[in-house]
Motif scaffolding. Structure first.
Motif, PDB file in Angstrom:
ATOM      1  N   LEU A  40     -13.610   8.304 -40.364  1.00  0.00           N
ATOM      2  CA  LEU A  40     -15.034   8.206 -40.033  1.00  0.00           C
ATOM      3  C   LEU A  40     -15.650   9.580 -39.759  1.00  0.00           C
ATOM      4  O   LEU A  40     -16.841   9.672 -39.465  1.00  0.00           O
ATOM      5  CB  LEU A  40     -15.235   7.305 -38.801  1.00  0.00           C
ATOM      6  N   GLY A  42     -17.590  12.784 -39.725  1.00  0.00           N
ATOM      7  CA  GLY A  42     -18.873  12.997 -40.394  1.00  0.00           C
ATOM      8  C   GLY A  42     -19.916  11.991 -39.943  1.00  0.00           C
ATOM      9  O   GLY A  42     -21.108  12.186 -40.138  1.00  0.00           O
ATOM     10  N   ARG A  43     -19.429  10.888 -39.337  1.00  0.00           N
ATOM     11  CA  ARG A  43     -20.354   9.875 -38.818  1.00  0.00           C
ATOM     12  C   ARG A  43     -20.191   9.799 -37.301  1.00  0.00           C
ATOM     13  O   ARG A  43     -19.084   9.957 -36.788  1.00  0.00           O
ATOM     14  CB  ARG A  43     -20.031   8.501 -39.413  1.00  0.00           C
ATOM     15  N   THR A  75     -28.326   2.918 -39.990  1.00  0.00           N
ATOM     16  CA  THR A  75     -27.944   4.328 -39.874  1.00  0.00           C
ATOM     17  C   THR A  75     -26.445   4.401 -40.205  1.00  0.00           C
ATOM     18  O   THR A  75     -25.822   3.401 -40.517  1.00  0.00           O
ATOM     19  CB  THR A  75     -28.156   4.845 -38.439  1.00  0.00           C
ATOM     20  N   ASP A  76     -25.856   5.580 -40.076  1.00  0.00           N
ATOM     21  CA  ASP A  76     -24.420   5.667 -40.335  1.00  0.00           C
ATOM     22  C   ASP A  76     -23.601   5.676 -39.034  1.00  0.00           C
ATOM     23  O   ASP A  76     -22.429   6.065 -39.044  1.00  0.00           O
ATOM     24  CB  ASP A  76     -24.076   6.853 -41.247  1.00  0.00           C
ATOM     25  N   LEU A  77     -24.208   5.230 -37.935  1.00  0.00           N
ATOM     26  CA  LEU A  77     -23.431   5.034 -36.705  1.00  0.00           C
ATOM     27  C   LEU A  77     -22.362   3.966 -36.944  1.00  0.00           C
ATOM     28  O   LEU A  77     -22.634   2.943 -37.557  1.00  0.00           O
ATOM     29  CB  LEU A  77     -24.349   4.554 -35.566  1.00  0.00           C
ATOM     30  N   GLN A  78     -21.155   4.199 -36.439  1.00  0.00           N
ATOM     31  CA  GLN A  78     -20.111   3.173 -36.489  1.00  0.00           C
ATOM     32  C   GLN A  78     -19.793   2.729 -35.067  1.00  0.00           C
ATOM     33  O   GLN A  78     -19.335   3.542 -34.257  1.00  0.00           O
ATOM     34  CB  GLN A  78     -18.849   3.722 -37.162  1.00  0.00           C
ATOM     35  N   ARG A 141     -20.546  13.654 -34.936  1.00  0.00           N
ATOM     36  CA  ARG A 141     -20.183  13.762 -36.359  1.00  0.00           C
ATOM     37  C   ARG A 141     -18.983  14.692 -36.566  1.00  0.00           C
ATOM     38  O   ARG A 141     -18.209  14.511 -37.491  1.00  0.00           O
ATOM     39  CB  ARG A 141     -21.364  14.300 -37.164  1.00  0.00           C
ATOM     40  N   LEU A 166     -27.064  10.826 -33.817  1.00  0.00           N
ATOM     41  CA  LEU A 166     -27.434  10.569 -35.212  1.00  0.00           C
ATOM     42  C   LEU A 166     -28.269  11.700 -35.797  1.00  0.00           C
ATOM     43  O   LEU A 166     -28.159  12.018 -36.980  1.00  0.00           O
ATOM     44  CB  LEU A 166     -28.232   9.268 -35.317  1.00  0.00           C
TER      45      LEU A 166
END
Lengths: 167, 167, 167, 167
Positions: A40, A42-43, A75-78, A141, A166
């Protein structure tokens, strides 16, 4: 009612923010294919550690993490729920967690923290030196820990922290 | 979140108030010596049926029953929690309930409803034709059912009903 | 936010429950013809003293009294809101109260407590030696004071007290 | 209880987000020296429009704006409460607002929106084509409107929006 659950074992780790988030150790996943922090990178990642019989998790922390999962899904939040059983291992089994997830209609990815040999604090919980459940850990990130909080998170502050991670 | 849990099995009984409260069938007690409605005749009884993984019970019904237990402890009201497992029997075991009771610091007497042969709705739940959990049943001094409610009980109304049963 | 409003004037009266409820002194009524405790003798009365700019009243006490008014409307309980202005008389006028009642959709009878000569604590508030707002006073069928509470009332306890007064 | 207050007048403006935030028109300030959007250019601004007798403002919007004011006070966000009286002008006077601010212990800067000639919707409210109260308007560093919401704002989303405007 609503109390947080403190890990009663001796506090081995440091409680301050560590430079880099250690990898999570998960033995079973619900709602997701297996995830790793390495994969993950980068996120931003929101890690929510909970136990299904911890009153403060059920009343506050877990619904809040699920809400973040839904609110930021474009968004690209995990968001990752982590079942960190450090007591009562015999009743908070993966089979019981499976029912809990269904009854509470949780849709975020949830991993079972790897049990330690001899019981007690599971592996990921120990790596992060968590004090108990619920714990919220926000990872940037670049893989550094931006926030590590034990207990009830303020909703406005959590929203702000996520947006900051983010942006 | 917070949903009540409907019994999905076929609805065998009637849903209206029955003349006399049927006896409860309990296989194990927590926080109390064994209790029977026969033995409690002459006193009002509040029966709170719940499951430990039912969101509406954990969030509303069970804390409310515990509150009534504490608030009316100087009266002769008897509050009884009844763990009526009608699904997921393998994870909502008495051992799991024991932990749940401790984590949520419940002090009211709690009985485990007798499992039916072949699973499904347990014995007391069937006798009362309950629709699911949480269910609140108020029984008068003479053993008749005064109130039978499924879902979230209004706090002011419940207080009034209990006082009426006591007075 | 949500604070109760203490009367800062010197505390002239006794704070314990008086044998008989003194008559209320009201100069204007909303939602009702004029009411007197003498005329209501034989019925239980819930008196809710509030101020429209008291945070604890607006958030808790006043909605609760309105709820009791609606919940027990098929009984002979009489709920009365009493606007007991003991500070800021110039802005909490009857005209402002009129708007407040409409904006909050209050339907219970509400009386304006008679202003004292020279300002300060109004007449009914002084007769009852109230400590501030919100105050809840429950009066029995025979005109005696059954309960006199300052601050937030527990909903279950209030329901029980009303039922006891009715029964 | 808790209802938002809709402006009942004819809806003259557009409801979509305008390119640039129009200047606010304030006739009196509380908790602050006079502020203008022009003077604040370069900083994000959260504008919270409310009325002191609007239930949805008192219960949700105004405490939330005050919370944002306190939470982000170490950033350069400027929170401004705007008392936009569009009805009942005779009771929601600046003198009444002064008491409201003190009773609710509000510390954010609060301005009184300039009354329109002939009553009705005040000047700033009309410039922004607000639909009622509470309304939350978030203005970016460059003076453009980032968010314009009527009614209850989700706390997590508001926190995220503010952080986004700040970052």
């Amino acid at each position: 009612m609503g109390a947080h659950c403190s890990r009663r074992a001796w506090h081995k780790g440091v409680d301050t923010i560590m430079q880099t988030a250690p990898e999570i150790a998960v033995t079973r996943w619900f709602n997701s294919e297996p995830l790793t922090l390495a994969g993950l990178r980068g996120r931003p990642v929101l890690l929510h550690a909970f136990q299904m019989l911890c009153p403060g998790c059920v009343a506050h922390g877990t619904p809040q993490a699920e809400k973040a999962h839904r609110m930021f899904q474009q968004t690209d939040l995990q968001v990752i729920g982590l079942h960190t059983v450090f007591e009562h291992h015999d009743v908070m089994t993966p089979a019981a967690l499976d029912i809990f997830i269904r009854e509470y209609r949780l849709t975020m990815p949830i991993g079972v923290d790897e049990a330690a040999e001899g019981g007690g604090m599971p592996v990921t919980m120990a790596r992060y030196a968590m004090r108990g459940t619920p714990t919220a850990i926000l990872i940037g990130r670049d893989g550094t820990i931006l926030h590590h909080g034990f207990g009830q998170e303020d909703e406005m502050a959590l929203g702000a922290r996520i947006a900051q991670a983010l942006g």
